[in-house]
Design a protein around this motif. Structure first.
Motif, PDB file in Angstrom:
ATOM      1  N   LYS A 112      21.169  43.618  40.221  1.00  0.00           N
ATOM      2  CA  LYS A 112      21.252  42.227  40.653  1.00  0.00           C
ATOM      3  C   LYS A 112      22.405  41.983  41.623  1.00  0.00           C
ATOM      4  O   LYS A 112      22.618  40.846  42.044  1.00  0.00           O
ATOM      5  N   THR A 117      24.163  37.415  45.388  1.00  0.00           N
ATOM      6  CA  THR A 117      25.118  37.309  44.280  1.00  0.00           C
ATOM      7  C   THR A 117      26.531  37.689  44.675  1.00  0.00           C
ATOM      8  O   THR A 117      27.441  37.645  43.845  1.00  0.00           O
ATOM      9  N   HIS A 135      27.567  33.940  39.415  1.00  0.00           N
ATOM     10  CA  HIS A 135      26.685  35.066  39.087  1.00  0.00           C
ATOM     11  C   HIS A 135      27.398  36.176  38.316  1.00  0.00           C
ATOM     12  O   HIS A 135      26.765  37.159  37.925  1.00  0.00           O
ATOM     13  N   GLN A 137      28.722  36.544  35.305  1.00  0.00           N
ATOM     14  CA  GLN A 137      28.278  36.859  33.948  1.00  0.00           C
ATOM     15  C   GLN A 137      26.944  37.595  33.971  1.00  0.00           C
ATOM     16  O   GLN A 137      26.779  38.615  33.288  1.00  0.00           O
ATOM     17  N   ASP A 138      25.993  37.118  34.753  1.00  0.00           N
ATOM     18  CA  ASP A 138      24.668  37.736  34.783  1.00  0.00           C
ATOM     19  C   ASP A 138      24.714  39.151  35.342  1.00  0.00           C
ATOM     20  O   ASP A 138      24.097  40.070  34.802  1.00  0.00           O
ATOM     21  N   GLY A 142      26.855  40.213  30.915  1.00  0.00           N
ATOM     22  CA  GLY A 142      25.948  39.330  30.208  1.00  0.00           C
ATOM     23  C   GLY A 142      26.143  39.282  28.709  1.00  0.00           C
ATOM     24  O   GLY A 142      25.636  38.365  28.050  1.00  0.00           O
ATOM     25  N   ASN A 188      23.103  45.187  34.602  1.00  0.00           N
ATOM     26  CA  ASN A 188      22.450  44.549  35.747  1.00  0.00           C
ATOM     27  C   ASN A 188      23.111  44.897  37.072  1.00  0.00           C
ATOM     28  O   ASN A 188      22.708  44.371  38.116  1.00  0.00           O
ATOM     29  N   SER A 212      26.339  45.499  28.572  1.00  0.00           N
ATOM     30  CA  SER A 212      26.268  45.147  29.985  1.00  0.00           C
ATOM     31  C   SER A 212      27.077  46.149  30.803  1.00  0.00           C
ATOM     32  O   SER A 212      27.610  47.137  30.274  1.00  0.00           O
TER      33      SER A 212
END
Length: 235
Positions: A112, A117, A135, A137-138, A142, A188, A212
């Protein structure tokens, strides 16, 4: 001279040495000496040269550990540090000769990190990248609470784009040294499939954890356990 390895920990992009805090506490509690190297995040060759300098200053054997982009750094640095006994990759790149970090991130779908991002500013004629705070955290963390990732997003260290696009020069150190890999299954930033591919190619002893990209923060005990396993295998 001590035969117990010193653990040299190298952080990757979009973080700093503080990401190893929980891992260091665990290592120290079990009698290991840890050194956290401040990765310059400027250029693969110069970053590796700096890490090799830090590593060569350690007396006795070393377990060299890299997270994320620092996987590429330790892969190069260990060639110039004769006291490295083994390598540990934590949600990290394990490039082969001629490969870049971003090339391996894009090898399989799921990453990602990209134009949507990240933000870029130009410094001394070179773009450097940050994860956009909304963005962070994602993409990176996460499995950490928002109050934690809000701080990490602000304190992240940017990385030069050329560091991520530079190809590895020469033979990768994992061809001549034993290696271990923590594969973060919920990553990610570097898809788990890419981590699996690189670890298998390198013949690394791989352990999978539900974490993560920020595995060293969210799962410090599991990461420290693998590092100690690697240290015991060569001490």
């Amino acid at each position: 001279m001590s035969t117990t390895p010193t653990i040299v920990l190298v952080h990757g992009a979009f973080g700093d040495s503080g990401m190893w805090r929980g891992v260091i506490a665990n290592l120290q509690a079990q009698g290991y000496t840890a050194v956290a190297a401040a990765n310059p995040l400027r250029d693969l060759e110069s970053d590796a040269a700096y890490v090799a300098t830090v590593t060569n200053a350690v007396e006795g054997p070393v377990v060299l550990v890299g997270h994320s982009y620092a996987g590429a750094v330790i892969t190069r640095a260990a060639r110039d540090a004769a006291n490295v006994d083994t390598l540990v990759y934590v949600a990290a790149f394990q490039p082969d000769e001629g490969e870049s970090a971003l090339e391996n991130a894009a090898r399989f779908p799921g990453a990602k990190m990209g134009p949507d991002t990240t933000s870029a500013i130009e410094h001394e004629g070179e773009p450097e990248l940050r994860i956009l705070p909304q963005h962070y955290q994602d993409v990176i963390a996460g499995d950490l609470p928002t109050e934690t990732t809000d701080v990490l997003a602000v304190t992240q260290r940017p990385v030069s784009q050329k560091a991520l696009t530079a190809p590895l020069s020469g033979q990768p150190a994992w061809r001549t040294l034993p290696s271990w890999a923590v594969i973060a299954t919920e990553d990610n930033a570097i898809p788990a499939q890419a981590q699996e591919f690189m670890a298998e190619r390198a013949g690394s002893h791989a352990v999978r954890i539900k974490a993560s990209h920020a595995a060293s923060i969210s799962q410090p005990d599991a990461v420290a356990e693998l590092i100690i396993e690697a240290a015991k295998s060569v001490s």
